[in-house]
Design an enzyme around this catalytic site. Structure first.
Site, PDB file in Angstrom:
ATOM      1  N   CYS A  79       0.829  -1.205   0.000  1.00  0.00           N
ATOM      2  CA  CYS A  79       0.000   0.000   0.000  1.00  0.00           C
ATOM      3  C   CYS A  79       0.870   1.263   0.000  1.00  0.00           C
ATOM      4  O   CYS A  79       1.500   1.558  -1.003  1.00  0.00           O
ATOM      5  CB  CYS A  79      -0.983  -0.037   1.173  1.00  0.00           C
ATOM      6  SG  CYS A  79      -2.380   1.088   0.956  1.00  0.00           S
ATOM      7  N   HIS A 167      -3.766  -5.348   0.736  1.00  0.00           N
ATOM      8  CA  HIS A 167      -3.219  -5.814   2.021  1.00  0.00           C
ATOM      9  C   HIS A 167      -3.291  -7.341   2.095  1.00  0.00           C
ATOM     10  O   HIS A 167      -4.348  -7.913   2.357  1.00  0.00           O
ATOM     11  CB  HIS A 167      -4.003  -5.192   3.181  1.00  0.00           C
ATOM     12  CG  HIS A 167      -3.734  -3.739   3.370  1.00  0.00           C
ATOM     13  ND1 HIS A 167      -2.703  -3.273   4.154  1.00  0.00           N
ATOM     14  CD2 HIS A 167      -4.340  -2.641   2.850  1.00  0.00           C
ATOM     15  CE1 HIS A 167      -2.693  -1.949   4.127  1.00  0.00           C
ATOM     16  NE2 HIS A 167      -3.679  -1.542   3.336  1.00  0.00           N
ATOM     17  N   GLU A 169      -2.102  -9.185   4.363  1.00  0.00           N
ATOM     18  CA  GLU A 169      -2.078  -9.643   5.753  1.00  0.00           C
ATOM     19  C   GLU A 169      -3.469  -9.823   6.341  1.00  0.00           C
ATOM     20  O   GLU A 169      -3.608 -10.465   7.391  1.00  0.00           O
ATOM     21  CB  GLU A 169      -1.261  -8.666   6.618  1.00  0.00           C
ATOM     22  CG  GLU A 169      -1.851  -7.286   6.822  1.00  0.00           C
ATOM     23  CD  GLU A 169      -1.526  -6.293   5.720  1.00  0.00           C
ATOM     24  OE1 GLU A 169      -1.685  -5.083   5.954  1.00  0.00           O
ATOM     25  OE2 GLU A 169      -1.111  -6.734   4.630  1.00  0.00           O
ATOM     26  N   SER A 227       3.777 -16.373  33.665  1.00  0.00           N
ATOM     27  CA  SER A 227       3.986 -17.807  33.916  1.00  0.00           C
ATOM     28  C   SER A 227       4.989 -18.399  32.936  1.00  0.00           C
ATOM     29  O   SER A 227       5.897 -19.148  33.324  1.00  0.00           O
ATOM     30  CB  SER A 227       2.658 -18.565  33.820  1.00  0.00           C
ATOM     31  OG  SER A 227       1.729 -18.072  34.749  1.00  0.00           O
TER      32      SER A 227
END
Length: 509
Positions: A79, A167, A169, A227
């Site tokens: 783009c 795009h 993605e 964690s």
């Protein structure tokens, strides 16, 4: 050395999504602002230029000297990135006669070009741009077009430089992942060897080298990030990792003991600290959400500092920082405007004089979970819904008291247990009950009541940036409501939040 792809951020809302798609192909990548490009060494296999809210025709448009690289490294402009390359290489970018936004189809594809291998004619793509490439330079060849966008994709002859106006993605670009794979594997030559197992192996080796025999102190929250960070550090330095789990009195019902037990079964060197009264005292009479957050953060630092000083010769502070936090802190426009203080308590103050170690600061949330699974961490911890650092304090609107906390803990436990027993807990991204500062009239038996209201919140999301409310079954909502009203003294009304983000946030405060 780990090979990588550099993604240069020009301010697009989709930049992180590009990185996630690259990582899904087991290829390591890093996002950097366009104006802070790191040294490009032999580990860099290619560069992707992101989109941008800017126009290349603006005087203050972001600028990157791509000509330093485009004859030696593969480049893919997406783009704005494509427009930038064309604009600065003999082409012309003009304002589109109509804004090109939404679905389109590639009615012309040069299927001999490596970028479009295995991508069919009429493949659907997603456009999102107000400018268009009206003309390309003499050394450009057009390799894809739509009905309205002649230069949907181009290639600069004699180079591995490509530009695309759509795009790849986003999921609306049906073959976007294939296009990225073509660029990353066939053109850049990436080996696709970046996996959870390879990350664990290299991270533990690096931690051993970095920390040696030094001691590390880490504050555990019961959440996924801290964690996984703790287990990685434990594998690297064993008992030299000192974990502290603070009960701030604002956790879910029975959560402190259950999480503490889980950590001890994992072999971690952990100390639990009951600091409920200190937090309740600090919160007394405070209703403003930001003041509540700051009070909780201040007391957490005080408690953590007290406990950390009981461990001699500590040199490092371990943190569960993940990649989006790092990207945000060095984004093109600087950190986003503060809508509210971050849910999780941030770094500790300078007076602690500790160096920081962050084993997860290159990972996205979903990658942290995959690494945790490979480490064999309890699925109940890995699958736990996100929970704000200030805990139930920001799910109690208004001032916080031990009585309100207990009421909310009971209501929340009924809510979450019903989600689990109905089999929908893992389908919900985040759920929780909110104690509203509202009392309403009710009838119980032959008596009128004037009691409190609980609001239920459940959302679907990928990363918390946007979210939609969950369409939970009516019979489930009815059962939860009945169970709460019948079993939690002080509640006579339950409501359900059907707001999306944006405009509403996931948490109420």
């Amino acid at each position: 050395m780990q090979e990588k792809i550099l993604i240069l951020d020009f301010g697009s809302q989709f930049t992180q999504l590009i990185a996630r798609r690259v990582r899904e192909l087991n290829i390591y990548c890093e996002i950097h602002p366009f104006n802070h490009v790191p040294e490009v060494d032999s580990t860099v296999k290619g560069i992707i230029l992101s989109g941008s809210p800017y126009s290349v025709r603006q005087d203050d448009a972001p600028n990157f000297d791509f000509k330093k690289f485009h004859k030696t490294l593969p480049l893919l402009g997406v783009c704005y990135g494509a427009q930038h390359i064309a604009h600065n290489n003999g082409g012309e970018v003009m304002k589109s006669s109509t804004r090109e936004y939404g679905r389109a189809n590639l009615h012309y594809i040069d299927q001999e070009n490596k970028l479009f291998k295995n991508i069919p004619l009429e493949s659907q793509v997603w456009m999102s741009h107000a400018d268009t490439i009206a003309r390309v330079g003499d050394d450009f060849e057009i390799i894809a077009s739509t009905d309205t966008v002649k230069v949907a994709a181009y290639h600069i002859k004699g180079t591995e430089t490509f530009g695309i106006q759509f795009h790849p993605e986003v999921t609306h670009s049906i073959d976007g992942k294939q296009l990225l794979q073509n660029f990353l594997v066939d053109i850049c030559g990436c080996s696709q060897d970046w996996t959870p197992d390879s990350f664990i192996e290299s991270t533990i080796a690096n931690l051993k080298e970095k920390l040696g025999d030094d001691k590390v102190v880490l504050g555990l929250s019961g959440g996924v990030d801290s964690s996984v960070a703790a287990v990685l550090l434990h594998h690297a330095i064993g008992k030299n990792l000192h974990c502290i789990f603070v009960d701030n009195g604002l956790l879910r019902k029975d959560e402190y003991q259950s999480v503490l037990d889980s950590y001890q079964h994992m072999g971690l060197n952990i100390k639990g600290v009951d600091a409920k009264s200190r937090f309740y005292d600090a919160l007394a009479g405070i209703s403003d959400p930001e003041k509540k957050r700051k009070a909780i953060g201040r007391v957490f630092i005080e408690v953590f500092d007290d406990e950390a000083h009981q461990v001699t010769d500590v040199k490092w502070l371990g943190q569960g920082t993940i990649y989006p936090d790092v990207i945000e802190s060095v984004s093109v426009k600087g950190p986003s405007a503060t809508i509210k203080s971050h849910h999780n308590v941030g770094g500790l103050p300078d007076f602690m004089k500790l160096k920081v170690v962050e084993p997860l600061n290159t990972l996205f949330k979903d990658e942290v979970r995959r690494v945790g699974k490979a480490l064999g961490i309890d699925p109940n911890i890995l699958g736990r819904h996100p929970f704000p650092g200030p805990g139930l304090a920001i799910r109690i609107l208004g001032d916080v008291t031990p009585e309100k906390v207990q009421i909310l803990q009971e209501a929340d436990a009924i809510y979450i247990n019903n989600l689990r027993s109905y089999g929908v807990y893992d389908k919900v991204w985040q759920a929780g009950a909110i104690f509203l500062p509202v009392q309403s009239v009710g009838v119980m038996g032959d008596e009128r009541t004037y009691e409190n209201v609980i609001c239920l919140r459940a959302v679907e999301s990928l990363d918390g940036m946007t979210a939609d409310w969950c369409h939970l079954p009516y019979d489930l909502l009815a059962k939860i409501s009945n169970d709460i009203i019948n079993n939690v003294k002080g509640i006579n009304r339950v409501v359900y939040d059907i707001s999306s983000k944006p405009p509403a946030t996931i948490e109420w405060e």
